[in-house]
Design a protein around this motif. Structure first.
Motif: not given
Lengths: 226, 226
Positions: A95, A98-100, A103, A145-148, A160
DNA sequence: TGTCCATGTTAACGTTATGTTTACACAAAA
DNA sequence: TTTTGTGTAAACATAACGTTAACATGGACA
């Protein structure tokens, strides 16, 4: 969105660990640099501006936590990813880490596989921040986003894995991705798939795109370019 | 209705809490900013225009309640979501919080899980507020007030969940919604429903609409398009 | 109160797209 | 030539989705 390989700085006072970790991360396609104590870590970080810094907590001349605090206080290192190596696997120190502003943390003894998968996961997550943005190279637009995928105004639908593969390659046009990198980024670290699987997917993408924008670098990997 | 990550500002004078909360909300995909006292909270709120502000009640240089009152008096922050953190779990202070225009309160000691689920719930609810506007795509008109879908002049009646599902998908035509997203938006985060539930509802919507405007993206999710 | 009905959910099974492997062809390097 | 690495097609396996029917729930209404 550039094509350079990611830089990783690892700081630990045990040469063995530096050796093992840098070897393994190197194989994954990362550019690895090392430091043997806290001060050296700070100096090299300022010079190199790595994408990720792996810090041992227990180090001479400044602990990992101290290094992290010092770096994090500077704007240039706000977004730098930091992972702690800790022998103390208790919640408290985790902890505190993570506080300092770390990641992630990995507790010793280190398993190369675990570390690599954490590192990859971190980069994947930080990549997702950049996501939402379309990738545009030449007349190719990749819209996660549109997966296109749109080529010269024409929409192409990919499966995919095909999409993920193309997205990875196109995220850094011109850069060669090792087969290992592709495997761990698209398939994940734990999955074991045969050798020809990548080829087959590359082929399908090439086929569906119509345009030849994926180049084979024999003995190395693949790269995307128009 | 855009796809940028939601911004959350959290104000508390205890660094530990800031750290823990921002870490956890960050993992949920939110963009988290922090403030250490009341005035800083106001300043940052004006700069950032966050979607949600989490305010500790007991803070130096203006309490959370004061911050809330000041912000709420300005038109720009009428619709900003506000959650109070309070050590006093007594009814009195809770009621006072809601009177000044907070949308929810969470009492200390904070459990990250609880806070996250409250935050998610708030965003879900506020999404519904933005509703009320008709969605028009092609010859499809979705009217959330009358609870009607009109296709080429023909009214179609959907059940509640069916409607919510369609409304979500149609709110961003072309965008792929992950099954997870659909679950949390339509069903809520806490509800656990089986895997096939979404499919069945998708099917009913497709059936009732008659037109095929919902596309499956295997392994990813669904999207609405005409 | 009990019955009916609409809605929501689950379970079981069918179906298909997708992913993976196999087997072999081919090309370039050693 | 042999070796090494990649391309390709087809066969195979299975995850993911579609479909149907059955079950559960809660409100409306007599």
């Amino acid at each position: 969105m550039d094509s350079r390989p990611r830089k990783i700085l690892i700081a630990d006072d045990e040469p063995d660990i530096l050796e093992i970790v840098s070897y393994n991360l190197g194989r994954e396609g990362y550019e690895v640099y090392t430091a043997r104590d806290g001060n050296e870590a700070i100096d090299r970080a300022r010079l190199l501006h790595p994408d990720l810094i792996i810090l041992d907590i227990m180090m001479p001349r400044k602990t990992g936590v101290e290094v992290c605090e010092i770096l994090r206080s500077q704007p240039a290192f706000q977004d730098t990813l930091i992972i702690f190596l800790t022998a103390l696997s208790d919640e408290t120190s985790q902890i505190k880490g993570l506080e300092t502003g770390a990641d992630d943390y990995v507790s010793k003894p280190i398993s190369p596989k675990v570390l690599i998968s954490r590192v990859n996961a971190l980069f994947r997550r930080s990549n997702h921040k950049e996501n939402g943005k379309n990738i545009e190279v030449g007349n190719v637009v990749i819209d996660p986003v549109k997966f296109l995928v749109n080529i010269a105004g024409q929409d192409v639908v990919l499966a995919k894995k095909e999409f993920e593969l193309l997205y990875l390659l196109a995220s850094r046009p011109g850069r060669v991705f090792l087969r290992n990198e592709i495997l761990s980024q698209v398939w994940g670290n734990d999955v074991i798939v045969g050798d020809r699987t990548i080829d087959v997917h590359i082929r399908k993408v090439r086929q569906k795109l119509g345009v030849d924008c994926i180049t084979t670098v024999k003995g190395v990997g693949y790269k995307f370019e128009m």
